[in-house]
Scaffold this motif. Sequence first.
Motif, PDB file in Angstrom:
ATOM      1  N   GLU A   1      23.662   8.358  21.296  1.00  0.00           N
ATOM      2  CA  GLU A   1      23.348   9.794  21.287  1.00  0.00           C
ATOM      3  C   GLU A   1      23.717  10.455  22.610  1.00  0.00           C
ATOM      4  OE1 GLU A   1      19.760   9.880  18.001  1.00  0.00           O
ATOM      5  OE2 GLU A   1      19.228  10.004  20.132  1.00  0.00           O
ATOM      6  N   ALA A   2      23.524   9.726  23.716  1.00  0.00           N
ATOM      7  CA  ALA A   2      23.892  10.293  25.025  1.00  0.00           C
ATOM      8  C   ALA A   2      25.402  10.541  25.083  1.00  0.00           C
ATOM      9  CB  ALA A   2      23.463   9.350  26.145  1.00  0.00           C
ATOM     10  N   ALA A   3      26.175   9.606  24.552  1.00  0.00           N
ATOM     11  CA  ALA A   3      27.637   9.779  24.546  1.00  0.00           C
ATOM     12  C   ALA A   3      28.028  10.969  23.672  1.00  0.00           C
ATOM     13  CB  ALA A   3      28.319   8.503  24.060  1.00  0.00           C
ATOM     14  N   LEU A   4      27.334  11.110  22.539  1.00  0.00           N
ATOM     15  CA  LEU A   4      27.626  12.235  21.648  1.00  0.00           C
ATOM     16  C   LEU A   4      27.279  13.570  22.310  1.00  0.00           C
ATOM     17  CD1 LEU A   4      28.436  10.396  19.340  1.00  0.00           C
ATOM     18  CD2 LEU A   4      26.732  11.497  17.901  1.00  0.00           C
ATOM     19  N   SER A   5      26.173  13.601  23.063  1.00  0.00           N
ATOM     20  CA  SER A   5      25.842  14.893  23.658  1.00  0.00           C
ATOM     21  C   SER A   5      26.768  15.185  24.845  1.00  0.00           C
ATOM     22  CB  SER A   5      24.360  15.026  23.994  1.00  0.00           C
ATOM     23  OG  SER A   5      23.989  14.048  24.877  1.00  0.00           O
ATOM     24  N   ASP A   6      27.212  14.157  25.543  1.00  0.00           N
ATOM     25  CA  ASP A   6      28.238  14.361  26.586  1.00  0.00           C
ATOM     26  C   ASP A   6      29.494  14.952  25.923  1.00  0.00           C
ATOM     27  OD1 ASP A   6      29.950  14.194  28.721  1.00  0.00           O
ATOM     28  OD2 ASP A   6      29.431  12.150  29.290  1.00  0.00           O
ATOM     29  N   TYR A   7      29.893  14.346  24.834  1.00  0.00           N
ATOM     30  CA  TYR A   7      31.058  14.843  24.069  1.00  0.00           C
ATOM     31  C   TYR A   7      30.858  16.313  23.684  1.00  0.00           C
ATOM     32  CZ  TYR A   7      34.138  15.577  20.062  1.00  0.00           C
ATOM     33  OH  TYR A   7      35.051  16.102  19.189  1.00  0.00           O
ATOM     34  N   GLY A   8      29.640  16.634  23.251  1.00  0.00           N
ATOM     35  CA  GLY A   8      29.343  18.002  22.809  1.00  0.00           C
ATOM     36  C   GLY A   8      29.505  19.036  23.924  1.00  0.00           C
ATOM     37  N   ARG A   9      29.424  18.594  25.172  1.00  0.00           N
ATOM     38  CA  ARG A   9      29.573  19.520  26.302  1.00  0.00           C
ATOM     39  C   ARG A   9      31.028  19.645  26.764  1.00  0.00           C
ATOM     40  NH1 ARG A   9      24.686  16.901  27.611  1.00  0.00           N
ATOM     41  NH2 ARG A   9      25.762  15.362  28.867  1.00  0.00           N
ATOM     42  N   ARG A  10      31.906  18.828  26.214  1.00  0.00           N
ATOM     43  CA  ARG A  10      33.307  18.876  26.650  1.00  0.00           C
ATOM     44  C   ARG A  10      34.036  20.043  25.989  1.00  0.00           C
ATOM     45  NH1 ARG A  10      34.861  13.392  28.204  1.00  0.00           N
ATOM     46  NH2 ARG A  10      32.956  12.509  29.087  1.00  0.00           N
ATOM     47  N   GLU A  11      34.985  20.572  26.705  1.00  0.00           N
ATOM     48  CA  GLU A  11      35.824  21.609  26.105  1.00  0.00           C
ATOM     49  C   GLU A  11      37.177  20.987  25.784  1.00  0.00           C
ATOM     50  OE1 GLU A  11      38.044  25.817  27.096  1.00  0.00           O
ATOM     51  OE2 GLU A  11      36.976  24.761  28.676  1.00  0.00           O
ATOM     52  N   ARG A  12      37.471  20.876  24.522  1.00  0.00           N
ATOM     53  CA  ARG A  12      38.730  20.240  24.129  1.00  0.00           C
ATOM     54  C   ARG A  12      39.805  21.310  24.024  1.00  0.00           C
ATOM     55  NH1 ARG A  12      38.142  16.139  19.422  1.00  0.00           N
ATOM     56  NH2 ARG A  12      39.735  15.020  20.588  1.00  0.00           N
ATOM     57  N   ARG A  13      40.915  21.069  24.684  1.00  0.00           N
ATOM     58  CA  ARG A  13      41.945  22.123  24.738  1.00  0.00           C
ATOM     59  C   ARG A  13      43.254  21.708  24.078  1.00  0.00           C
ATOM     60  NH1 ARG A  13      41.206  23.136  30.986  1.00  0.00           N
ATOM     61  NH2 ARG A  13      39.082  23.930  30.996  1.00  0.00           N
ATOM     62  N   PHE A  14      43.512  20.436  23.971  1.00  0.00           N
ATOM     63  CA  PHE A  14      44.757  19.945  23.361  1.00  0.00           C
ATOM     64  C   PHE A  14      45.985  20.578  24.010  1.00  0.00           C
ATOM     65  CE2 PHE A  14      41.350  19.576  20.237  1.00  0.00           C
ATOM     66  CZ  PHE A  14      41.427  18.222  19.905  1.00  0.00           C
TER      67      PHE A  14
END
Length: 245
Positions: free
Chosen positions: A227-240
């Motif tokens: 869950e910690a990894a998922l919430s870290d992911y949730g804070r990332r801005e993906r730009r491609f």
Amino acid sequence: MSASIQRPSEPATPPVHVAIIMDGNGRWAAARHLPRVAGHREGARAVRRTIEAAMECGVSWLTLYAFSSENWRRPATEVLDLTGLLRHYLKTEIEELKTAGVRLRFIGNRDRFDADIQADLVAAERDSARNGRLNLTVALSYGAREEIAAAARAAAEAIVDGRLTPEQLDESIFARFLSTAGMPDPDLIIRTSGEQRLSNFLLWQSAYAELVFLDVLWPDFGRSHFEAALSDYGRRERRFGARPA
Ligand code: IPE
Ligand code: IPE
Ligand code: MG
């Protein structure tokens, strides 16, 4: 414009595909003065927890790096322990996974395993093919460079046979020759044990994956780490590669 209201603790949309480099079994065992195989055994329990966590968190694709092409270079006794555990889990765990609605896939060079293991891999894929709750892919004897070279060879053969022209061979056609054909690219790659490298895992597919490195040894990994990894992911801005919004 309507902004979606989200509690800070609530995870954003979960990643579709999470891939995990399950590392640190040996160090976990060494810290307890146990043989390395004890770490691998305990690592299998972490796998079970992770599969459950993925299903409960709404992740529909989970890929686990269990054994690399390079891991064959470990001492023969450890390779024997690892293949022995694989044989055991294929006999004992698959039924439960199938009942839970898990579809299994295996990527990697399975020719290197004994015939009985190869047969069990085929059977597990075949018998779970109608499941759709979780797409679980296990990378066994997997190396990304080997996979890409095999794909290039298969594409070259298709061209020689006249099934493909060199002009048609673009990124998406090439991806069809990879062992992950038909799978979404990983959105998030987690590596445990504190190491910060990919170790020949999904090199083509990870082009725009978010990477999360955790300081936990794989046998200690559980739901809270997932869950910690998922919430870290949730804070990332993906730009491609596109301009930031
Ligand atoms: C991961 O744990 C399992 C495999 C690679 C098979 P390791 O066996 O690599 O454990 P460490 O990295 O030595 O602690
Ligand atoms: C990567 O871990 C492979 C798996 C987790 C299966 P390794 O322990 O083999 O990787 P390195 O040697 O530290 O790069
Ligand atoms: Mg390791």
